[in-house]
Design a protein around this motif. Structure first.
Motif, PDB file in Angstrom:
ATOM      1  N   LEU A   1       0.861  -1.180   0.000  1.00  0.00           N
ATOM      2  CA  LEU A   1       0.000   0.000   0.000  1.00  0.00           C
ATOM      3  C   LEU A   1       0.896   1.228   0.000  1.00  0.00           C
ATOM      4  O   LEU A   1       1.716   1.401   0.904  1.00  0.00           O
ATOM      5  N   TYR A   2       0.775   2.054  -1.027  1.00  0.00           N
ATOM      6  CA  TYR A   2       1.584   3.273  -1.113  1.00  0.00           C
ATOM      7  C   TYR A   2       1.081   4.310  -0.112  1.00  0.00           C
ATOM      8  O   TYR A   2      -0.123   4.562  -0.011  1.00  0.00           O
ATOM      9  N   ARG A   3       2.012   4.915   0.605  1.00  0.00           N
ATOM     10  CA  ARG A   3       1.657   5.972   1.546  1.00  0.00           C
ATOM     11  C   ARG A   3       2.117   7.348   1.090  1.00  0.00           C
ATOM     12  O   ARG A   3       1.648   8.366   1.606  1.00  0.00           O
ATOM     13  N   SER A   4       3.046   7.412   0.152  1.00  0.00           N
ATOM     14  CA  SER A   4       3.584   8.702  -0.288  1.00  0.00           C
ATOM     15  C   SER A   4       3.582   8.771  -1.805  1.00  0.00           C
ATOM     16  O   SER A   4       3.456   7.749  -2.489  1.00  0.00           O
ATOM     17  N   GLY A   5       3.745  10.005  -2.308  1.00  0.00           N
ATOM     18  CA  GLY A   5       3.837  10.198  -3.747  1.00  0.00           C
ATOM     19  C   GLY A   5       2.480  10.238  -4.425  1.00  0.00           C
ATOM     20  O   GLY A   5       1.423  10.200  -3.786  1.00  0.00           O
ATOM     21  N   PRO A   6       2.497  10.282  -5.751  1.00  0.00           N
ATOM     22  CA  PRO A   6       1.232  10.399  -6.499  1.00  0.00           C
ATOM     23  C   PRO A   6       0.335   9.172  -6.393  1.00  0.00           C
ATOM     24  O   PRO A   6      -0.857   9.255  -6.676  1.00  0.00           O
ATOM     25  N   ARG A   7       0.886   8.024  -5.992  1.00  0.00           N
ATOM     26  CA  ARG A   7       0.094   6.806  -5.902  1.00  0.00           C
ATOM     27  C   ARG A   7      -0.333   6.514  -4.467  1.00  0.00           C
ATOM     28  O   ARG A   7      -0.728   5.385  -4.151  1.00  0.00           O
ATOM     29  N   ALA A   8      -0.238   7.492  -3.613  1.00  0.00           N
ATOM     30  CA  ALA A   8      -0.601   7.293  -2.205  1.00  0.00           C
ATOM     31  C   ALA A   8      -2.037   6.803  -2.087  1.00  0.00           C
ATOM     32  O   ALA A   8      -2.957   7.345  -2.714  1.00  0.00           O
ATOM     33  N   GLY A   9      -2.243   5.752  -1.292  1.00  0.00           N
ATOM     34  CA  GLY A   9      -3.564   5.182  -1.080  1.00  0.00           C
ATOM     35  C   GLY A   9      -3.886   4.016  -1.984  1.00  0.00           C
ATOM     36  O   GLY A   9      -4.880   3.310  -1.744  1.00  0.00           O
ATOM     37  N   SER A  10      -3.076   3.775  -3.015  1.00  0.00           N
ATOM     38  CA  SER A  10      -3.332   2.674  -3.946  1.00  0.00           C
ATOM     39  C   SER A  10      -2.531   1.441  -3.552  1.00  0.00           C
ATOM     40  O   SER A  10      -1.486   1.538  -2.914  1.00  0.00           O
ATOM     41  N   ARG A  11      -3.025   0.275  -3.979  1.00  0.00           N
ATOM     42  CA  ARG A  11      -2.362  -0.994  -3.715  1.00  0.00           C
ATOM     43  C   ARG A  11      -1.802  -1.575  -5.008  1.00  0.00           C
ATOM     44  O   ARG A  11      -2.357  -1.342  -6.084  1.00  0.00           O
ATOM     45  N   GLU A  12      -0.736  -2.362  -4.851  1.00  0.00           N
ATOM     46  CA  GLU A  12      -0.110  -2.941  -6.031  1.00  0.00           C
ATOM     47  C   GLU A  12       0.695  -4.172  -5.613  1.00  0.00           C
ATOM     48  O   GLU A  12       1.237  -4.227  -4.504  1.00  0.00           O
ATOM     49  N   GLU A  13       0.748  -5.131  -6.512  1.00  0.00           N
ATOM     50  CA  GLU A  13       1.611  -6.282  -6.318  1.00  0.00           C
ATOM     51  C   GLU A  13       2.941  -6.015  -7.026  1.00  0.00           C
ATOM     52  O   GLU A  13       2.965  -5.735  -8.222  1.00  0.00           O
ATOM     53  N   VAL A  14       4.025  -6.081  -6.284  1.00  0.00           N
ATOM     54  CA  VAL A  14       5.354  -5.846  -6.855  1.00  0.00           C
ATOM     55  C   VAL A  14       6.258  -7.008  -6.468  1.00  0.00           C
ATOM     56  O   VAL A  14       6.017  -7.700  -5.477  1.00  0.00           O
ATOM     57  N   GLU A  15       7.290  -7.199  -7.266  1.00  0.00           N
ATOM     58  CA  GLU A  15       8.288  -8.227  -6.981  1.00  0.00           C
ATOM     59  C   GLU A  15       9.623  -7.542  -6.767  1.00  0.00           C
ATOM     60  O   GLU A  15      10.156  -6.903  -7.671  1.00  0.00           O
ATOM     61  N   ILE A  16      10.135  -7.658  -5.562  1.00  0.00           N
ATOM     62  CA  ILE A  16      11.396  -7.010  -5.228  1.00  0.00           C
ATOM     63  C   ILE A  16      12.531  -8.016  -5.296  1.00  0.00           C
ATOM     64  O   ILE A  16      12.314  -9.230  -5.223  1.00  0.00           O
ATOM     65  N   MET A  17      13.737  -7.503  -5.431  1.00  0.00           N
ATOM     66  CA  MET A  17      14.926  -8.344  -5.450  1.00  0.00           C
ATOM     67  C   MET A  17      15.774  -8.005  -4.236  1.00  0.00           C
ATOM     68  O   MET A  17      15.977  -6.828  -3.914  1.00  0.00           O
ATOM     69  N   GLN A  18      16.278  -9.036  -3.555  1.00  0.00           N
ATOM     70  CA  GLN A  18      17.114  -8.827  -2.390  1.00  0.00           C
ATOM     71  C   GLN A  18      18.030 -10.034  -2.211  1.00  0.00           C
ATOM     72  O   GLN A  18      17.835 -11.087  -2.846  1.00  0.00           O
TER      73      GLN A  18
END
Length: 385
Positions: free
Chosen positions: A72-89
């Motif tokens: 769930l984005y809390r900052s920026g222009p997409r704040a309040g929207s949800r998204e599925e992302v794949e991170i690398m670590q």
């Protein structure tokens, strides 16, 4: 007892509300101004799966993995929207990804249009500010007006060092002279709030500046004899590569002076307070007795202050010391290592600064107090007697 209990309960409630309000306000301030395109504050709502990166190989030191997250984005222009992302670590990443917690999400865009996501760190700014507020509130509740004055002196000193001293160094000004000015300014600010008797406030300032100057001279001699370059730490090497015009040796000496301010001021204030109390008890006290009292109190305080100073330096470099120990370095090798030599320099120069602070403060106290006697001094009570 009942009044004390009510006071503590009211203070605890007020402190809780204050900490909560400061943390919430800090969070709102940071989030509302977070406009970076390549980073966002996100909440991990769920972990959807993991898979090993086939290009990194399995079981290697740099084995990496992909983690699919619902965020769930809390900052920026997409704040309040949800998204599925794949991170690398890295597969053995020490940063645990916990649902419901807030993290910093980085988005690296490549020329082919693909975006690689990664989690860089926890988002902890409100918690840090909240705990600082809590510590300050506890100090004020316990110490009262004295605690408030101590905090005022501390914040004023930090404001001066960060807002004036550091920018001057970054602009290429000579570090040592500005470090002396900074020591004097911090001493003035601290003594103004900490020393209760107004007429005694200049005395610890003289002592602190004298002790810091002694530490600087000692450090300069050691740097010259040991041929230290100031490049012994990774941060100094990085600074040299980005700002080649800065004097790293001067920065090393300035760091010694600034790092010893707290201990030096502690000794100077203790010596000054004892001399002031003696003079208030007996305004006709001979200067020789006043001088001996200052030296005696300073000697008693010196032992604990040296421990404080040296152990603080050891604690700040403890991971590096443990790293050297795990490599099996011998004692001679440790003494010759430039990183260890730099820490020894800080400790020795700071200790010399503490030693010089005692006689400088005592001498300044005798001169300052004697010059303000209401009655003439007793004949034959000079320091040379």
């Amino acid at each position: 007892m009942k009044r004390i209990g009510l006071y503590l309960a009211a203070s605890a409630l007020f402190l809780f509300l204050l900490v909560w309000g400061v943390a919430a306000g800090t969070d709102w301030f940071v989030i509302s101004r977070w406009n970076a395109k390549d980073s966002s504050v996100v909440v991990i709502e769920n972990l959807l799966g993991r898979r090993i990166d086939p290009e990194s190989g399995e079981g290697g030191e740099w084995e990496s993995e992909f983690v699919k997250l619902l965020i769930l984005y809390r900052s920026g222009p997409r704040a309040g929207s949800r998204e599925e992302v794949e991170i690398m670590q890295l597969a053995d990443s020490r940063l645990s990804l916990l649902p419901g917690k807030e993290y910093l999400l980085l988005a690296d865009a490549f020329d082919d249009g693909t975006v690689q996501y990664s989690i860089s760190d926890r988002y902890r700014v409100p918690a840090v500010v909240g705990f600082i507020t809590f510590a300050c509130g506890i100090l004020v509740i316990v110490a009262g007006r004295s605690g408030f004055k101590a905090l005022a002196g501390l914040f004023l000193s930090l404001l001066f060092l960060i807002g004036w001293f550091v920018p001057r160094l970054a602009s290429g000004y000579p570090p040592v002279p500005f470090a002396v000015l900074s020591v004097a300014a911090v001493s003035v600010a601290t003594c103004f709030f900490v020393v209760r008797k107004r007429e005694l406030r200049p005395i610890p300032v003289f002592g602190a500046v004298g002790g810091a100057a002694g530490a600087s001279i000692t450090g300069w001699i050691m740097v010259s004899l040991w041929q230290l370059t100031g490049l012994e730490s990774d941060s100094a090497a990085l600074l040299a590569s980005t700002s080649p015009g800065l004097s790293l040796r001067g920065l090393l000496l300035a760091a010694v002076m600034v790092g010893s301010i707290g201990a030096v001021l502690d000794v100077a204030v203790s010596v000054t307070s004892s001399m002031g109390e003696l003079y208030e008890y007996d305004p006709s006290i001979p200067r020789k007795r006043l001088w001996k009292a200052g030296l005696s109190v300073g000697s008693d305080v010196l032992g604990s202050m040296i421990n404080t100073l040296i152990l603080a330096y050891l604690g700040s470099s403890l991971p590096f010391v443990v790293l050297i120990a795990t490599e099996g370095a011998d004692f001679i090798g440790l003494l010759n290592d430039p990183h260890i030599s730099q820490e020894i320099l800080r400790s020795v120069a700071g200790t010399v600064g503490l030693l010089l602070t005692i006689p400088v403060t005592a001498a300044a106290g005798v001169w300052w107090i004697s010059s303000r006697r209401k009655e003439p001094p007793v004949p034959g009570d000079g320091l040379a007697d």
